[in-house]
Enzyme design. Structure first.
Site, PDB file in Angstrom:
ATOM      1  N   ARG A 131       1.208  -1.261   0.193  1.00 44.59           N
ATOM      2  CA  ARG A 131       0.186   0.437   0.361  1.00 44.59           C
ATOM      3  C   ARG A 131       0.813   1.177   0.077  1.00 44.59           C
ATOM      4  O   ARG A 131       0.364   2.241  -0.484  1.00 44.59           O
ATOM      5  CB  ARG A 131      -0.962  -0.071   1.343  1.00 44.59           C
ATOM      6  CG  ARG A 131      -1.980  -0.904   0.601  1.00 44.59           C
ATOM      7  CD  ARG A 131      -2.762  -1.389   2.487  1.00 44.59           C
ATOM      8  NE  ARG A 131      -2.377  -1.889   3.198  1.00 44.59           N
ATOM      9  CZ  ARG A 131      -2.713  -2.145   4.489  1.00 44.59           C
ATOM     10  NH1 ARG A 131      -3.288  -1.929   4.741  1.00 44.59           N
ATOM     11  NH2 ARG A 131      -2.178  -3.003   5.080  1.00 44.59           N
ATOM     12  N   GLY A 163       8.958  -2.911  12.664  1.00 43.78           N
ATOM     13  CA  GLY A 163       9.841  -1.923  11.779  1.00 43.78           C
ATOM     14  C   GLY A 163       9.273  -0.750  11.488  1.00 43.78           C
ATOM     15  O   GLY A 163       9.477   0.140  11.178  1.00 43.78           O
ATOM     16  N   ASN A 197      36.457  44.639   6.191  1.00 45.43           N
ATOM     17  CA  ASN A 197      35.536  44.909   5.682  1.00 45.43           C
ATOM     18  C   ASN A 197      35.025  44.767   4.407  1.00 45.43           C
ATOM     19  O   ASN A 197      36.219  43.967   3.660  1.00 45.43           O
ATOM     20  CB  ASN A 197      35.334  46.787   5.550  1.00 45.43           C
ATOM     21  CG  ASN A 197      33.762  47.195   4.700  1.00 45.43           C
ATOM     22  OD1 ASN A 197      32.567  46.720   6.036  1.00 45.43           O
ATOM     23  ND2 ASN A 197      33.447  47.080   3.876  1.00 45.43           N
TER      24      ASN A 197
END
Ligand code: UD1
Ligand code: CA
Length: 456
Positions: free
Chosen positions: A15, A105, A378
């Site tokens: 499924r 599981g 910078n």
């Protein structure tokens, strides 16, 4: 007594509509069965037997890849003849004088504390079952009691009308002595409505031998819920995430909306942490006190120092961010990067394998790769470290206090000295000494009263 765990994982999972074995479908990026294996490990199981049927190769490779799979024994169940038959596949390995816990599981959210309570209630010469009272127990095996004592389990398809009214359902999770379990399993018959060897028939066998059968119960139904299709998988995922969110809040984090956070790994938080909506955490993430994380940020395998602010839409992976830093919005910090304390990275700045020194700033629109950037540097808007010549990668080193003007290209390998200045728009291909100014761009020429072209 030592503990072995048998995990049933032989179902095909039709499924799921997937080529992946069902138990490998993930909750929070981790296979469902790995969650179960982790629980077994937390119980200090000395052996973990994974009974598989389909996709054995992919199962083994996915579960043992992670260098930690040595404690797993894979046992094949060629034909799925029932849950009793499945557990019996592990019988050759099971010792007489150990506790054997059966887990599933595809039931990933059972709390370790719940399993511990199951272990705690087991009589030394009996067995214990995890059961749950359900308003609608349709499909489940029912717990049959006589004067309050468990005497058996009857499957839905074999149950009488009267037995179908029992609300106490079998979760499937149980604990027994190894020797007992092997004896009971070897005597199972498939003479029932489904023609299967039911694990649940061992309960009546235990009762016939005069053993005491005790029960424990999960706190919530979700702990014993399995996933047979992707709808159920999504329900488990949300429940798992809700649990993660709750743990974070109890640890001191404020979640602007606990329903909009995803933790796909391990996260630790300090106090006064605020996490805005739609953030995703992957791998191992450690967040110190006072950190603020803006909306839609993704953090993977990183550490964030205290009082750092991550503005919205930032992505940080494989990086170490110091204290009192600010990043983003839209910052991208890639693996191997380090932001030292008080450093700042603004919008549309990408860093890779780069260290940004203490108090250094890269405010806007930059690529900084394979670079070592000193303290208080910078980096002007649009600066690019050209680290790649199409074949090899090279390093850029920028000394403390340097000022890199906007839109500069630093062609690696190159060193910019401490307190050096780079004129805006420069393409720097040679090293610059400490304190020097480097300007590398076409000189500006002004032509007065220039006649614009006229349309033909
Ligand atoms: C089983 C229990 C039922 C319980 C329910 C809880 C039995 C006979 N019944 O029913 O009492 O209420 O679980 O969900 O045990 N599996 C194998 N090999 C097999 C058969 C099953 O590995 O030969 C695995 C399946 O992949 C699945 C688990 O065992 O993960 C349960 O099997 P399933 O057939 O779904 O049992 P249920 O009919 O749901
Ligand atoms: Ca089932």
């Amino acid at each position: 007594m030592s503990l072995s765990v048998v995990i049933l994982a032989a179902g095909k999972g039709t499924r799921m509509r997937s080529s992946l074995p069902k138990v490998l479908h993930p909750i929070a990026d981790k296979p469902m069965v790995s969650h179960v294996i982790d629980s077994a490990r937390q119980l200090n199981a000395s052996n973990i037997y994974v009974v598989y049927g389909f996709g054995g190769d992919v199962l083994k490779s996915q579960l043992t890849d992670k260098q930690s799979g040595d404690d797993l024994t894979f046992v094949e169940q060629v034909d799925q003849l029932g849950t009793g038959h499945a557990v019996d596949m592990a019988s050759p390995f099971i010792k007489d004088d150990e506790n054997v816990l059966v887990l599933y599981g595809d039931v990933p959210l059972t709390k370790v504390t719940t399993l511990e309570s199951l272990i705690a209630v087991k009589p030394s010469d009996g067995m214990s079952l995890l059961t749950v009272n359900l308003a609608n127990p349709t499909g489940y095996g029912r717990i049959v009691r006589d004067n309050g004592q468990v005497v058996g389990i009857i499957e839905q398809k074999d149950a009488s009308a009267e037995q179908l009214l029992i609300n106490e359902a079998n979760t499937g999770i149980l604990l027994a002595n190894g020797g007992d379990l092997k004896r009971w399993l070897s005597n199972l018959s498939s003479d029932n409505a489904q023609g299967e060897y039911y694990l649940t028939d061992i309960i009546a066998a235990a009762h016939r031998e005069g053993k005491t059968i005790t029960t424990a119960h999960p706190d919530t139904e979700i702990e014993v819920s399995g996933a047979n299709n992707r709808v159920q998988l999504a329900v488990l995922e949300r429940a798992y995430q809700a649990r993660q969110a709750e743990e974070l809040m109890l640890a001191g984090a404020t979640l602007r909306d606990p329903a909009r956070i995803d933790v796909r790994g391990e996260i630790s938080v300090g106090q006064e942490v605020v996490i805005d909506v739609n953030c995703i955490f992957e791998g191992k993430v450690a967040i110190a006190d006072g950190v603020i994380i803006g909306a839609n940020s993704i953090l993977k395998n990183c550490t964030i120092g205290k009082n750092t602010e991550i503005k919205p839409h930032s992505i940080i992976e494989g990086a170490e961010i110091g204290e009192y830093c600010s990043l983003g919005p839209f910052a991208r910090i890639r693996p191997g990067s380090v932001m030292k304390n008080d450093s700042h990275v603004g919008n549309f700045v990408e860093m890779k394998n780069t260290t940004l020194g203490e108090g250094a700033k890269a405010g806007h629109l930059s690529y900084l790769g394979d670079s070592d950037i000193g303290a208080r540097v910078n980096i002007g808007a649009g600066t690019i470290t050209c680290n790649y010549d199409g074949v090899n990668k090279f390093k850029t080193v920028i000394g403390e206090g340097a000022f890199v003007g906007s839109n500069s290209s630093l062609v690696a390998p190159v060193n910019i000295g401490a307190m050096a200045t780079i004129g805006a728009g420069s393409v720097i291909v040679k090293d610059v000494e400490d304190n020097d100014l480097a300007v590398a761009r076409g000189k500006q020429r002004n032509i007065s009263n220039w006649p614009r072209p006229i349309k033909n």
